[in-house]
Design an enzyme around this catalytic site. Sequence first.
Site, PDB file in Angstrom:
ATOM      1  N   ASP A   1       0.051   1.332  -9.392  1.00 41.92           N
ATOM      2  CA  ASP A   1      -0.762   1.529  -8.495  1.00 41.92           C
ATOM      3  C   ASP A   1      -1.880  -0.364  -9.015  1.00 41.92           C
ATOM      4  O   ASP A   1      -2.117   0.102 -10.265  1.00 41.92           O
ATOM      5  CB  ASP A   1      -1.307   2.286  -9.200  1.00 41.92           C
TER       6      ASP A   1
ATOM      7  N   ASP B   1      -1.495  -0.338  -1.604  1.00 43.58           N
ATOM      8  CA  ASP B   1      -1.815  -0.975  -3.379  1.00 43.58           C
ATOM      9  C   ASP B   1      -0.679  -0.130  -4.261  1.00 43.58           C
ATOM     10  O   ASP B   1      -1.133   0.171  -5.406  1.00 43.58           O
ATOM     11  CB  ASP B   1      -3.287  -0.442  -3.447  1.00 43.58           C
ATOM     12  N   GLU B   2       0.208   0.410  -3.799  1.00 53.75           N
ATOM     13  CA  GLU B   2       0.900   1.254  -4.599  1.00 53.75           C
ATOM     14  C   GLU B   2       2.159   1.687  -3.573  1.00 53.75           C
ATOM     15  O   GLU B   2       2.034   2.069  -2.984  1.00 53.75           O
ATOM     16  CB  GLU B   2       0.259   2.716  -5.029  1.00 53.75           C
TER      17      GLU B   2
END
Length: 358
Positions: A12, A107-108
């Site tokens: 993350d 983003d993850e």
Amino acid sequence: MTEVPRKIIHIDMDAFYAAVEQRDHPQYRNKPVIVGGQPDSRGVVATCSYEARVFGVHSAMPSSQAYRLCPQAIFVRPRFDVYRAVSAAIRAIFARYCDCIEPLSLDEAYLDVSSAESAMRLAGQIKQAIRRETGLIASAGVSYNKFLAKIASDLGKPDGLHLITPEQGPAFVETLAVGKFHGIGPATERKMQALGILTGLDLKKAPLALLQHHFGKAAQHYHDIARGVDHRPVRADRQRKSVGVETTFERDVADAATQSRLLQALFSQALLRLTEKQMTAYTLTVKIKYRNFVQVTRARTLDRPIADDADTRLLLAELLHSAGTGSEPVRLLGVTLSGLDPERSAGQYHQLDLFEHL
């Protein structure tokens, strides 16, 4: 034959959009940065730096509220083309270490590294590579299933690296407040608390029949994760079918104008999530649950990608009105975007409308 525990990493990126802005603009560093709508608009916060979070600012908050909490913040319009390019570079790093990657957003992602000798060592190497090659910081959680890997990545943020082993998992879950469980939102948390379920241990003790009565299809999942059990595989070919946001209100909402305003805010949040996932949508669904627990949905499919424009705002109002609002106070509102396609260059304008009109 005993099943060999999987090794799953959840990566993350820490305050991703804001971190990119601080990286690219040295004058923003160590200052509260809010990426999203401008403070004098009806926009929402896409993300914010940790310097802004200490003031209570968080993602999906109305920008006007974020300004009241942190008037000294630097408000920045999103640069999704830049974020996508950085995300692609990060995924290229993942691919050097792992073949089974399930991106969740820009983003993850989950990585299945079951064949690795040490998942923790691999997670540390990935974090170092991301920092060295992009100048950004990631947090990583390592565990034997998705649920616990996701929980682990939240521990010690920013720049966290945490392991939850199969031996630790069940006991670790028992100590968690139910509000910390990924997938249990504020409304479900309040409902559980009303039933005396405050922690993972309370959830573990709750009979499955009780959970099924109050939470329906989600009951089995809650029953499993309270025991540290999550059989979901990391799926590199995972296809998302819809993006939705809903909220249950502390007090029922009777005023039509307030209902419309709240629905618009939910729509903005849903469209933001859609943009993050690089998708376009063609079907808009509104969900309303009344005080008497009667639930109504209304949907419309468009011939163009859904955008945050005047036509869509009128459509939201029409769908809300056609559901019969005004006759009974509302306890829940929700918006779902479906009929998804990967975002094309022709559709990018519509996706960015969310912020261009702010």
